[in-house]
Motif scaffolding. Structure first.
Motif, PDB file in Angstrom:
ATOM      1  N   VAL B 425      56.286 -30.051  31.679  1.00 21.53           N
ATOM      2  CA  VAL B 425      57.610 -29.932  31.062  1.00 21.53           C
ATOM      3  C   VAL B 425      57.987 -28.456  30.926  1.00 21.53           C
ATOM      4  O   VAL B 425      59.093 -28.056  31.278  1.00 21.53           O
ATOM      5  N   CYS B 428      59.013 -26.796  34.132  1.00 21.34           N
ATOM      6  CA  CYS B 428      60.374 -27.190  34.520  1.00 21.34           C
ATOM      7  C   CYS B 428      61.411 -26.475  33.657  1.00 21.34           C
ATOM      8  O   CYS B 428      62.480 -26.101  34.144  1.00 21.34           O
ATOM      9  N   ARG B 429      61.074 -26.279  32.383  1.00 19.81           N
ATOM     10  CA  ARG B 429      62.017 -25.562  31.514  1.00 19.81           C
ATOM     11  C   ARG B 429      62.173 -24.125  31.998  1.00 19.81           C
ATOM     12  O   ARG B 429      63.290 -23.617  32.122  1.00 19.81           O
ATOM     13  N   LEU B 478      55.102 -36.691  28.349  1.00 22.40           N
ATOM     14  CA  LEU B 478      56.102 -36.242  29.335  1.00 22.40           C
ATOM     15  C   LEU B 478      57.479 -36.794  29.000  1.00 22.40           C
ATOM     16  O   LEU B 478      58.477 -36.074  29.048  1.00 22.40           O
ATOM     17  N   ARG B 479      57.531 -38.076  28.664  1.00 21.08           N
ATOM     18  CA  ARG B 479      58.831 -38.690  28.348  1.00 21.08           C
ATOM     19  C   ARG B 479      59.498 -37.963  27.183  1.00 21.08           C
ATOM     20  O   ARG B 479      60.680 -37.652  27.217  1.00 21.08           O
ATOM     21  N   PHE B 482      60.566 -34.443  28.361  1.00 20.25           N
ATOM     22  CA  PHE B 482      61.707 -34.386  29.286  1.00 20.25           C
ATOM     23  C   PHE B 482      62.987 -34.896  28.641  1.00 20.25           C
ATOM     24  O   PHE B 482      64.082 -34.575  29.092  1.00 20.25           O
ATOM     25  N   LEU B 485      64.732 -32.050  27.517  1.00 16.28           N
ATOM     26  CA  LEU B 485      65.046 -31.058  28.544  1.00 16.28           C
ATOM     27  C   LEU B 485      66.167 -31.595  29.428  1.00 16.28           C
ATOM     28  O   LEU B 485      65.936 -32.431  30.306  1.00 16.28           O
ATOM     29  N   VAL B 488      67.007 -32.232  33.917  1.00 17.39           N
ATOM     30  CA  VAL B 488      65.821 -32.547  34.708  1.00 17.39           C
ATOM     31  C   VAL B 488      65.638 -34.058  34.722  1.00 17.39           C
ATOM     32  O   VAL B 488      65.608 -34.691  33.669  1.00 17.39           O
ATOM     33  N   PHE B 490      63.365 -37.228  35.321  1.00 15.66           N
ATOM     34  CA  PHE B 490      61.924 -37.468  35.287  1.00 15.66           C
ATOM     35  C   PHE B 490      61.623 -38.926  35.649  1.00 15.66           C
ATOM     36  O   PHE B 490      62.232 -39.846  35.131  1.00 15.66           O
TER      37      PHE B 490
END
Lengths: 242, 599
Positions: B425, B428-429, B478-479, B482, B485, B488, B490
């Motif tokens: 995460v 990706c940020r 992750l959920r 994201f 975020l 993005v 996912f």
């Protein structure tokens, strides 16, 4: 630059593919043929090629039309000879003709199509009640409104369109094949609206309700395409050199 | 009486995408069955669109059909609508080219690409009216052969196959087939024929081996027949330039997954990523010469008319002088507006440069597989790219006009901690912020996270898979991450499907009854989320007293005998042990708890 309009038939072997598949098939065959194709401008160039009207999956046809542009002079005879060698069994080029490069695009000329639908049974012993079909068709045609779902260009909004006005003619013809039920459909098609023969047959089956025999299929065939000539329909293939 | 042809015609009018079953494509090879000595069907246990994208099919189709005395036809898994009709009308599964029942072929060769297609294999045999188990087949039944990556651990399928061919079969297959027909002509019994075939290089006849157990523990294979080799070694093609090359593959009518012409630059991969089975089983690296590639590329386009040519390999940008090759191809093919493409890109500036060169038109998105988000974990799996390289190459791609990226990661890798998961995460940020500064337009980021499946013949073959509960917990991390975020996208893989894949990837013969039971209860297309039904699998395991967890979650010890130890891909086990130890050297023990402040 040459613009060639051609006439082709689609037989049983090749009838199970969609319009997009047909477009790909022709474009790949043209690329194999080595003919000097003209390509569209832009980032992802594709051959300048058109089919007059989409042919639904599972429909054969006798008198379809397509057109293709070449960057050099090509004689129609050479076109036929070279393309023929690249076409699979069941797809037959019949005639070709050079046409005016400025003429409107082929698909924009199509205004109607004549279909022939035959009932086939999986087992020949099965009887089909023709009278039930006749009266179902009558009920269907008596309707002022037959709604067909349409989605907008991006597929987001769904609306219903009345397609009854697009059914020009529909009648059973019993005299050609006594053992088979043959339904003739003259349907409007093209940019000014239209209806798919598959949809009309579905509606007919729906009208039959419980009387619809199981184990039967419609065998659909497109006899020819028409263009509008001052209010009357003329076979498109007759006027291909506008 | 209705003939089969009439019924088939009727059925084709009832199914979705009938062109899956009609054949008759351009370049499809049609030979009279009576005009050849040997008839083989290539069976792909998935839909037409998937199977027709498989390069192995095209290679073997060429390898067999170029022999005047042999023919190969194709058959794919019928979709569920077609299966229903075939069963209803009692029509046996048929080949695409001649529409003949599979039963009338001499040999049926299944392509085993992924474990989740195994139920489809059984289903196809059943639809073909061929006994599932090798012991129930009689003299006139076709020989059932398996090949492809999964043939390196075929034990769960052992009772259903007469033999497997390990490795690259394009050169040896015609000889095996000829050997089979000769033995048949000499009047040998089926079992004797199959036993004699075990002496061919690369051939594994599972019925000649008995797994021995000490208690529950597998301790090795006992040979039932002296002729069968103790160790079966894979076959490899030595010179790709002289090996069969599909120059005129059938051109599908339907759009398939990979609907394009293909040239294979090289076989094998020099990168050695430790999780990657393909990297190990296709060793060593063998290249096709540039001349050969250029010449065949032209022929393929002449023969197929494709608008795209894909330059495939496990790591295409590693091909020496790739840029020159692309230039040459371009000058040969640009008049016909054929564009070249690369299937896999590495995260380096050279790859971006090539991608830019190849691409004309809207630059929608590029796909990369960093696999892990921290440099430490990437070192563990030997995916040696630095964070700097990721940023530089994606930055280059943005400057070149790309609008988005698809990034593939894995969770559940050996020595993975919560920090590594959270870092997906965070990475990706950071990328999103970086993109904001670099591009005026919006850059899309698609993140897809799979679950690691330990595969045989890799340095990670001893490693357990992460438990489903733990996978779900890490996916939750992750959920949650994201969700906060924006910008993005996912997506993740179903933990249960990855579990099942691990069970079969590390499985032994005791799994066969569970597989058969699952199929009987209706399991099909397990790799397709819309058909995958885990509850049926749970019932199948229960019914057959198999604990899937014992297979997926087990950590093997180095001195333990593995179910695939008698099948060699040419890489020494000691070398795999050394690689495994190297990967984990200096790693801290697992079990660091999740710190919510990290997000």
């Amino acid at each position: 630059m040459t613009r060639i309009c051609f006439n082709y038939a689609r037989k049983e072997q090749i009838k199970y593919i969609s319009h997009l598949d047909m477009m790909r098939l022709f474009q790949r065959a043209l690329r194999r043929s080595g003919l000097p194709l003209a390509y569209s401008e832009g980032f992802s160039p594709h051959p300048r090629f058109n089919l007059a009207a989409p042919l639904p999956v599972d429909v054969t046809a006798d008198d379809e039309l397509g057109e293709v542009f070449f960057k050099e002079e090509i004689a129609p005879e050479e076109f036929i000879l070279k393309l023929k060698k690249q076409l699979p069994e069941g797809l037959e080029i019949k005639r070709a003709q050079a046409v005016d490069k400025q003429a409107p695009a082929l698909p924009s000329l199509v205004s109607a199509a004549l279909y022939q639908a035959r009932l086939v049974t999986v087992s020949p012993q099965l009887e089909v009640n023709i009278e039930a079909y006749r009266s179902a068709l009558e009920r269907l045609l008596d309707k002022e409104e037959i709604l067909a779902p349409r989605s907008s260009r991006k597929g987001k909004r769904k609306t219903n369109v009345n397609v009854r006005p697009y059914i020009n003619e529909a009648y059973f013809n019993g005299d050609e094949h006594e053992d088979q039920v043959v339904l003739k459909l003259l349907l409007q098609t093209g940019s000014r609206g239209g209806v798919s023969p598959v949809f009309v047959l579905e509606q007919l089956d729906f009208e039959l309700g419980e009387k619809r025999p199981s184990h039967v299929n419609w065998n659909l065939h497109r006899v020819r395409l028409y263009r509008d000539c001052n209010g009357s329909l003329k076979p498109l293939s007759e006027g291909m050199c506008i | 009486m209705q003939t089969q042809k009439d019924i088939l015609k009727y059925l084709l009018g009832q199914v979705w995408k009938p062109a899956r079953y009609t054949g008759n494509e351009w370049n499809a090879v049609k030979k009279e069955h009576s005009s050849v000595d040997l008839r083989m069907a290539f069976a792909f246990p998935d839909l037409y669109e998937v199977g027709m994208s498989n390069h192995g099919l095209k290679i073997l189709y060429e390898s067999i059909n170029r022999n005047p005395g042999m023919l190969m036809e194709r058959v794919f898994s019928p979709a569920t609508d077609m299966e229903e009709l075939l069963r209803k009308y009692n029509l046996p599964l048929f080949s695409l080219e001649s529409h003949k029942p599979l039963k009338e072929f001499d040999i049926i060769g299944f392509s085993l690409q992924y474990e989740l297609s195994y139920t489809n294999v059984l289903n196809m045999l059943d639809l073909a009216d061929i006994p599932l188990r090798t012991e129930d087949r009689k003299g006139d039944h076709p020989l059932i052969v398996g090949g492809g990556p999964c043939a390196f651990n075929p034990e769960p399928l052992a009772p259903f196959f007469d033999l497997f061919v390990l490795g690259e079969a394009e050169e040896c297959l015609p000889a095996i087939l000829t050997g089979y027909m000769d033995l048949k002509r000499h009047g040998y019994e089926r079992n004797e024929i199959i036993a004699r075939l075990s002496t061919f290089e690369g051939v594994y006849v599972p019925s000649l081996y008995n797994p021995a157990y000490s208690g529950e523990e597998f301790i090795g294979m006992e040979r039932k027949d002296d002729r069968a080799p103790e160790m079966i070694r894979k076959v490899t093609v030595e010179n790709l330039d002289t090996a069969p090359f599909p120059k005129a593959p059938p051109v599908p009518y339907l759009q398939t997954i990979h609907d394009r012409a293909v040239i294979e630059l090289f076989r094998g991969c020099g990168r050695g990523c430790r999780f990657c089975q393909a990297g190990y089983i296709f060793k060593p690296v063998r290249r096709r010469s540039r001349d050969k590639l250029q010449q065949t590329a032209k022929e393929i386009i002449d023969n197929t008319g494709y608008e795209e040519l894909s330059l495939v390999s496990l790591s295409s940008t590693d091909y020496p002088h790739l840029e020159e090759l692309i230039n040459n191809l371009d000058s040969d093919l640009s008049a016909r507006k054929v564009k070249c493409s690369l299937p896999s890109l590495r995260l380096d500036s050279y790859s971006i440069k090539l991608a830019d060169k190849l691409h004309q038109g809207r630059k929608s998105s590029l796909t990369f597989a960093p696999e892990a988000a921290t440099e430490r974990l990437r070192k563990v799996i030997k995916k040696n790219i630095t964070e700097e390289e990721i940023f530089t190459s994606l930055g280059d791609a943005i400057d070149a006009g790309w609008q988005g990226f698809k990034l593939y990661f894995m969770i559940g890798l050996p020595a993975e901690h919560d920090e590594d998961v959270v870092e997906i995460v965070n990475l990706c940020r950071r990328l999103r912020e970086y993109f904001k500064g670099r591009a005026k337009r919006k850059i899309s980021i698609n993140v897809s996270v799979a679950t690691f499946v330990p595969k045989s013949h890799t340095p990670f073959q001893w490693e357990p898979q992460l438990s489903m509960d733990e996978v779900n917990r890490r996916q939750d991390i992750l959920r949650t991450g994201f969700k906060k975020l924006r910008g993005v996208d996912f997506s993740w893989h179903d933990a249960r499907a990855s579990f099942l894949e691990a069970v079969f990837a590390r499985g032994d013969r005791k799994l066969a009854p569970a597989l058969e039971h699952a199929w009987q209860m209706g399991c099909r297309f397990d790799g397709w989320s819309e058909y995958f039904d885990f509850s049926l699998w749970q019932r199948a395991f229960q019914k057959t007293a198999v604990r899937g967890e014992d297979y997926a979650y087990r950590r093997f010890s180095y001195d333990q005998c593995l179910p695939w130890d008698h099948l060699s891909c040419g890489v020494d086990k000691n070398m795999l042990i050394a690689e495994h130890q190297k990967s984990l050297a200096g790693e801290k023990p697992e079990g660091v708890t999740h710190d919510p402040d990290l997000l």
